[in-house]
Design a protein around this motif. Structure first.
Motif, PDB file in Angstrom:
ATOM      1  N   VAL A  42     -11.229  -5.478   3.126  1.00  0.00           N
ATOM      2  CA  VAL A  42     -10.501  -5.823   1.904  1.00  0.00           C
ATOM      3  C   VAL A  42     -11.001  -7.159   1.373  1.00  0.00           C
ATOM      4  O   VAL A  42     -11.313  -7.296   0.195  1.00  0.00           O
ATOM      5  CB  VAL A  42      -8.974  -5.852   2.139  1.00  0.00           C
ATOM      6  N   LEU A  84      -8.898  -4.502   7.024  1.00  0.00           N
ATOM      7  CA  LEU A  84      -8.593  -5.630   6.155  1.00  0.00           C
ATOM      8  C   LEU A  84      -9.761  -6.574   5.991  1.00  0.00           C
ATOM      9  O   LEU A  84      -9.914  -7.169   4.952  1.00  0.00           O
ATOM     10  CB  LEU A  84      -7.349  -6.381   6.626  1.00  0.00           C
ATOM     11  N   SER A  98      -7.256  -3.961  -2.224  1.00  0.00           N
ATOM     12  CA  SER A  98      -8.338  -4.747  -2.831  1.00  0.00           C
ATOM     13  C   SER A  98      -8.399  -4.545  -4.341  1.00  0.00           C
ATOM     14  O   SER A  98      -8.565  -5.503  -5.093  1.00  0.00           O
ATOM     15  CB  SER A  98      -9.691  -4.417  -2.181  1.00  0.00           C
ATOM     16  N   ASP A 151       0.854  -1.190   0.000  1.00  0.00           N
ATOM     17  CA  ASP A 151       0.000   0.000   0.000  1.00  0.00           C
ATOM     18  C   ASP A 151       0.891   1.242   0.000  1.00  0.00           C
ATOM     19  O   ASP A 151       1.687   1.429   0.921  1.00  0.00           O
ATOM     20  CB  ASP A 151      -0.892  -0.019   1.245  1.00  0.00           C
TER      21      ASP A 151
END
Length: 144
Positions: free
Chosen positions: A128, A125, A95, A38
């Protein structure tokens, strides 16, 4: 028939459980472990203010080295199940990057851990895995 399984990996037990699932349930398929870095982590590493002296390229390199170490651990774990896997890493939104990778690399199935990272990002998450399941062009197995 499943020919290619994508397994997003981080340092969580759930992602390693997802890798185990892929290796044992689809032993004849190509399994790819993917780590997504990220880009927000580059800036978060320096605090909100940062400084003119911050070397974001070095921070990114450190994240890429960490990703490669994580992927090496995934290769070793898969070898314990008698499976040789492919690995890859990329920088981007987690994602979205997982879904895009599946679309661009002829993936038939995604196996993803239900939760992953620790700390504040752990709250996100679970979302995600949910986003991947909703947006994926292929079936998704969420492993707890």
């Amino acid at each position: 028939m499943v020919d290619h399984v994508l397994v997003p990996v981080d340092d969580s037990e759930q992602s390693m459980d997802a890798l185990e699932f892929a290796c044992t349930q689809y032993p004849e398929a190509t399994v790819t472990a993917l780590h997504v870095i990220d880009p927000g982590d580059f800036y978060g590493a320096t605090g909100i203010e940062g400084s003119a002296m911050t070397n974001y390229e070095q921070i990114q390199k450190n994240h890429e080295n960490w990703a490669e170490n994580r992927l090496e651990e995934a290769r070793k774990q898969a070898a314990d199940f008698g499976v040789e896997i492919e690995t890859d890493h990329m920088v981007g939104g987690i994602s979205r990057s997982i879904v895009n990778y599946a679309e661009e690399h002829d993936v038939d199935h995604i196996a993803i851990g239900s939760h992953g990272r620790t700390g504040a990002s752990r709250l996100l998450l679970g979302s995600v895995a949910e986003k991947v399941a909703r947006r994926s062009p292929v079936p998704v197995t969420i492993v707890r």
